[in-house]
Scaffold this active site. Structure first.
Site, mmCIF file in Angstrom:
data_model
loop_
_atom_site.group_PDB
_atom_site.id
_atom_site.type_symbol
_atom_site.label_atom_id
_atom_site.label_comp_id
_atom_site.label_asym_id
_atom_site.label_seq_id
_atom_site.Cartn_x
_atom_site.Cartn_y
_atom_site.Cartn_z
ATOM 1 N N CYS A 19 -2.362 -0.101 9.918
ATOM 2 C CA CYS A 19 -3.443 -0.972 9.404
ATOM 3 C C CYS A 19 -4.412 -1.447 10.470
ATOM 4 O O CYS A 19 -5.536 -1.814 10.161
ATOM 5 C CB CYS A 19 -2.904 -2.261 8.804
ATOM 6 S SG CYS A 19 -1.376 -2.169 7.980
ATOM 7 N N HIS A 33 0.829 -1.212 0.000
ATOM 8 C CA HIS A 33 0.000 0.000 0.000
ATOM 9 C C HIS A 33 0.863 1.262 0.000
ATOM 10 O O HIS A 33 2.049 1.205 0.325
ATOM 11 C CB HIS A 33 -0.855 0.031 1.284
ATOM 12 C CG HIS A 33 -1.951 -0.965 1.342
ATOM 13 N ND1 HIS A 33 -2.148 -1.797 2.425
ATOM 14 C CD2 HIS A 33 -2.936 -1.258 0.455
ATOM 15 C CE1 HIS A 33 -3.211 -2.552 2.204
ATOM 16 N NE2 HIS A 33 -3.702 -2.256 1.023
HETATM 17 C C1 CIR Z 1 -3.596 -7.981 3.057
HETATM 18 O O1 CIR Z 1 -2.804 -8.469 2.254
HETATM 19 O O2 CIR Z 1 -4.603 -7.390 2.692
HETATM 20 C C2 CIR Z 1 -3.324 -8.120 4.524
HETATM 21 N N1 CIR Z 1 -2.680 -9.364 4.797
HETATM 22 C C3 CIR Z 1 -2.467 -6.980 5.018
HETATM 23 C C4 CIR Z 1 -3.170 -5.662 5.017
HETATM 24 C C5 CIR Z 1 -2.349 -4.576 5.604
HETATM 25 N N2 CIR Z 1 -3.069 -3.373 5.663
HETATM 26 C C6 CIR Z 1 -2.532 -2.170 5.575
HETATM 27 O O3 CIR Z 1 -1.346 -2.026 5.347
HETATM 28 N N3 CIR Z 1 -3.346 -1.131 5.649
#
Ligand code: CIR
Length: 250
Positions: free
Chosen positions: A245, A160
């Site tokens: 996150c 991201h």
């Molecule tokens: C994903 O791949 O969507 C999750 N395992 C990790 C999401 C992390 N979120 C973030 O950086 N906002």
């Protein structure tokens, strides 16, 4: 200043979430401890916590930041770009609607909150594997009447936008070298290439949270003069997660 945070407990299946990391499977008890320490830190910094239960069948749902955005004027329920995560938005909508008037993104938009970096009325939206042009455009339309300007940024690496750039208070951003040109108006703290994960820091009411294990970034951040809280994130990192996150702050 933030007064509230929404978080969600990682489920027993958290290790089967999406990841590109090669660091191995997370140790579940350690993941829970890291999550709990994170939530306690937010509480210590004065936030009232809305703590949601794990969401059955959605191993990434504790990364609540991806499924909604909180602005002072409204909440935006997103359309996460990974099909496996789409239902998380619906599951979060009733909770965010308790705090703000709510709008929902619609297809063909996809957008993960991890791609949205809001600094006052300036909002940067990462175009990534998860967030498409329609997502950035629809968000811009929703926010324009409230006086926000939205700038799309191509995500150079990582999952991201906020994997590589975050806000550190005032006009300071912590970022990787690759994003330097996109944030020219800001005071930039560029993390060393081998500490790129530490570009994800979290400002909470004048305290800066950062991940443990990045000594040169820690020394650089210490020079800002803000209190620093260094949190172990090893198991979260294995799932491509980071500090921003795991909560919605507002
Ligand atoms: C994903 O791949 O969507 C999750 N395992 C990790 C999401 C992390 N979120 C973030 O950086 N906002």
């Amino acid at each position: 200043m933030f007064t509230q945070a929404i978080v969600r407990t990682p489920g027993p299946d958290a290790g089967s979430g999406l990841t590109t990391s090669t660091l191995g499977k997370p140790d579940h008890p350690a993941l829970l401890r890291q999550h709990a320490a994170y939530v306690q830190t937010l509480r210590d910094l004065g936030l009232t916590i809305t703590h949601l239960d794990a969401l059955d069948g959605h191993p990434d749902a504790y990364f609540v930041e991806d499924a909604a955005l909180m602005f002072p004027e409204l909440a935006v329920v997103t359309r996460p770009g990974a099909p496996e995560r789409l239902a998380e938005a619906e599951a979060l909508s009733a909770t965010v609607a308790r705090f703000r008037p709510m709008v929902q993104l619609s297809a063909p938009a996809t957008l993960d909150g991890g791609d949205v970096l809001a600094m006052g009325k300036r909002v940067f939206v990462g175009l990534s594997e998860r967030t498409n042009k329609s997502g950035a455009e629809e968000l811009a339309e929703i926010l324009r009447p409230h006086g926000y300007s939205v700038t799309p940024v191509r995500v150079p690496a990582g999952l991201h936008l906020k994997s590589s750039v975050t806000w550190a208070g005032a006009d300071v951003v912590v970022l990787t070298e690759a994003l330097s040109e996109d944030f020219l108006g800001y005071e930039q703290l560029v993390v060393p290439a081998d500490e790129a994960y530490a570009a994800n820091v979290l400002w909470v009411n004048g305290t800066l949270l950062m991940p443990r294990g990045f000594p040169r970034t820690e020394a650089m951040l210490a020079r800002l003069g803000l209190p620093l809280r260094v949190l172990e994130q090893s198991e979260v990192q294995k799932m491509d997660g980071a500090l921003t996150c795991m909560s919605l702050r507002f």
